[in-house]
Design a protein around this motif. Sequence first.
Motif, PDB file in Angstrom:
ATOM      1  N   ALA A  98      35.045  46.790  47.718  1.00 46.44           N
ATOM      2  CA  ALA A  98      35.276  48.185  47.222  1.00 46.44           C
ATOM      3  C   ALA A  98      35.795  48.972  48.310  1.00 46.44           C
ATOM      4  N   ASP A  99      35.513  48.907  49.531  1.00 43.77           N
ATOM      5  CA  ASP A  99      35.954  49.556  50.825  1.00 43.77           C
ATOM      6  C   ASP A  99      37.433  49.153  50.754  1.00 43.77           C
ATOM      7  N   LEU A 100      37.832  47.999  50.544  1.00 41.89           N
ATOM      8  CA  LEU A 100      39.348  47.484  50.901  1.00 41.89           C
ATOM      9  C   LEU A 100      40.121  48.344  49.619  1.00 41.89           C
ATOM     10  N   ALA A 101      39.671  48.130  48.418  1.00 45.90           N
ATOM     11  CA  ALA A 101      40.414  48.898  47.371  1.00 45.90           C
ATOM     12  C   ALA A 101      40.429  50.358  47.810  1.00 45.90           C
ATOM     13  N   ILE A 102      39.545  51.085  48.161  1.00 40.85           N
ATOM     14  CA  ILE A 102      39.569  52.491  48.292  1.00 40.85           C
ATOM     15  C   ILE A 102      40.523  52.861  49.327  1.00 40.85           C
ATOM     16  N   ASP A 249      32.641  33.687  28.579  1.00 46.11           N
ATOM     17  CA  ASP A 249      33.488  32.850  29.462  1.00 46.11           C
ATOM     18  C   ASP A 249      34.292  33.413  30.486  1.00 46.11           C
ATOM     19  N   PRO A 250      33.970  33.494  31.852  1.00 46.21           N
ATOM     20  CA  PRO A 250      34.887  33.990  32.599  1.00 46.21           C
ATOM     21  C   PRO A 250      36.266  33.879  32.731  1.00 46.21           C
ATOM     22  N   LEU A 251      36.826  32.936  32.146  1.00 46.33           N
ATOM     23  CA  LEU A 251      38.218  32.292  32.070  1.00 46.33           C
ATOM     24  C   LEU A 251      38.903  32.903  30.820  1.00 46.33           C
ATOM     25  N   HIS A 252      38.137  33.252  29.880  1.00 43.12           N
ATOM     26  CA  HIS A 252      38.893  33.748  28.657  1.00 43.12           C
ATOM     27  C   HIS A 252      38.059  34.908  28.207  1.00 43.12           C
ATOM     28  N   ALA A 253      37.824  35.918  28.500  1.00 43.09           N
ATOM     29  CA  ALA A 253      37.430  37.231  28.251  1.00 43.09           C
ATOM     30  C   ALA A 253      38.414  38.390  28.211  1.00 43.09           C
ATOM     31  N   ALA A 254      37.804  39.456  27.691  1.00 45.18           N
ATOM     32  CA  ALA A 254      38.798  40.578  27.665  1.00 45.18           C
ATOM     33  C   ALA A 254      39.366  41.080  28.945  1.00 45.18           C
ATOM     34  N   GLY A 255      38.707  41.142  29.910  1.00 45.18           N
ATOM     35  CA  GLY A 255      38.918  41.381  31.248  1.00 45.18           C
ATOM     36  C   GLY A 255      39.319  40.498  32.492  1.00 45.18           C
ATOM     37  N   THR A 256      39.718  39.096  31.802  1.00 47.12           N
ATOM     38  CA  THR A 256      39.738  38.005  32.894  1.00 47.12           C
ATOM     39  C   THR A 256      40.596  38.383  33.831  1.00 47.12           C
ATOM     40  N   ASP A 257      41.913  38.956  33.747  1.00 51.64           N
ATOM     41  CA  ASP A 257      42.975  39.249  34.844  1.00 51.64           C
ATOM     42  C   ASP A 257      42.568  40.560  35.564  1.00 51.64           C
ATOM     43  N   LEU A 258      41.884  41.245  34.985  1.00 54.31           N
ATOM     44  CA  LEU A 258      41.548  42.496  35.952  1.00 54.31           C
ATOM     45  C   LEU A 258      40.501  41.899  36.861  1.00 54.31           C
ATOM     46  N   HIS A 259      39.448  41.185  36.416  1.00 55.01           N
ATOM     47  CA  HIS A 259      38.418  40.500  37.185  1.00 55.01           C
ATOM     48  C   HIS A 259      39.005  39.793  38.269  1.00 55.01           C
ATOM     49  N   GLU A 260      39.988  38.956  37.785  1.00 53.49           N
ATOM     50  CA  GLU A 260      40.689  38.104  38.678  1.00 53.49           C
ATOM     51  C   GLU A 260      41.051  38.850  40.014  1.00 53.49           C
ATOM     52  N   SER A 261      41.813  40.030  39.560  1.00 51.44           N
ATOM     53  CA  SER A 261      42.348  40.998  40.729  1.00 51.44           C
ATOM     54  C   SER A 261      41.164  41.620  41.637  1.00 51.44           C
ATOM     55  N   ILE A 262      40.065  42.086  40.757  1.00 46.40           N
ATOM     56  CA  ILE A 262      39.041  42.319  41.849  1.00 46.40           C
ATOM     57  C   ILE A 262      38.391  41.178  42.518  1.00 46.40           C
ATOM     58  N   MET A 263      38.409  40.217  42.082  1.00 44.35           N
ATOM     59  CA  MET A 263      37.939  39.000  42.831  1.00 44.35           C
ATOM     60  C   MET A 263      38.573  38.927  43.961  1.00 44.35           C
ATOM     61  N   ASN A 264      39.866  38.839  43.749  1.00 43.16           N
ATOM     62  CA  ASN A 264      40.767  38.773  44.980  1.00 43.16           C
ATOM     63  C   ASN A 264      40.559  39.642  46.068  1.00 43.16           C
ATOM     64  N   CYS A 265      40.624  40.821  45.614  1.00 43.35           N
ATOM     65  CA  CYS A 265      40.134  41.985  46.412  1.00 43.35           C
ATOM     66  C   CYS A 265      38.830  41.589  47.356  1.00 43.35           C
ATOM     67  N   VAL A 266      37.824  41.295  46.860  1.00 48.01           N
ATOM     68  CA  VAL A 266      36.670  40.845  47.465  1.00 48.01           C
ATOM     69  C   VAL A 266      36.796  39.697  48.364  1.00 48.01           C
ATOM     70  N   LYS A 267      37.414  38.608  48.029  1.00 45.25           N
ATOM     71  CA  LYS A 267      37.748  37.626  48.640  1.00 45.25           C
ATOM     72  C   LYS A 267      38.817  37.787  49.931  1.00 45.25           C
ATOM     73  N   THR A 268      39.529  38.877  49.683  1.00 47.80           N
ATOM     74  CA  THR A 268      40.565  39.311  50.781  1.00 47.80           C
ATOM     75  C   THR A 268      39.652  40.076  52.039  1.00 47.80           C
ATOM     76  N   ALA A 269      38.811  40.746  51.388  1.00 44.32           N
ATOM     77  CA  ALA A 269      37.853  41.803  52.278  1.00 44.32           C
ATOM     78  C   ALA A 269      37.053  40.851  53.179  1.00 44.32           C
TER      79      ALA A 269
END
Length: 285
Positions: A98-102, A249-269
């Motif tokens: 979250a700090d990285l995103a802000i 199903d984390p791979l086939h949900a309504a927000g899968t792509d958005l959460h992939e971006s959020i996950m990549n943010c966490v992993k980058t941080a």
Amino acid sequence: MENEDVLASAMAGDINAFQTLFATFQSQLKSYLYRLLTDRNDVDDLTHDTFIKAFSRIATFQRESSLKTWVFKIATNLAYDHLRKLKRWQPDAQDRGADLAIGSEEVRRAFWIAHDTSPAGAYEMREHIDFCFTCISKTLAIENQVALILKDMYDFSVKEIADILGKTEGVIKHLLNDARSTMTDIFEYRCALVNKNGVCHQCSHINEIFNPKQNQQEELMKLELVKASKKYNREQLFALRTVLVKAIDPLHAAGTDLHESIMNCVKTAIGEKKDFFEQKAGNAR
């Protein structure tokens, strides 16, 4: 129980027969691997490697377990080899994301691109609870994480998990109790949905950003987890959380792509990914 004729053909070297059997649990296998690895590319690679390795060894399958359990054991060993090279996550990993995103316009832009352009870019609170569960489970030792996910998300028996991990059933029960206790402790301290003193309001904050016209309280009260927060104890709330997560199903949900971006943010941080969003920005240009 596997179709005996198809299994016999697979064990005789018929790759099409093996593919038929593999396909019956492939979706669940990929979902399981994603919860462990949190990276779609790694999931695809390990699913492929699991298929190849399992088929190459199919003649050694002794039928002491189901074929599904046997294949999950191979996949788990491959995932374990991958994960042991990485550090366990700390409970504040999402805070650091979250700090990285802000502080990064590039990261925020990546979130908005996923939200605005992807058919899987919606934001739903219940899916973010699943996302959070995955992040918190990454704080566990690998064996605890595997045992918890297999038992509570995919309904494997203690005996099957013992076979997959090569442990006794008593050890698996200990791993499960320890994992659930750790997760319950972290959620009670962090999650503001179930504890007014919780430090994490991420579900609500992100919802306010992407669904500004939505009635926050109305949306929250749709969640059984929130409705039960005042009358259930923390173990019961954890059980409710697992029921909610299990249905997604984390791979086939309504927000899968958005959460992939959020996950990549966490992993980058936390240093697990390097320059991911710079690469994305460069590709966009």
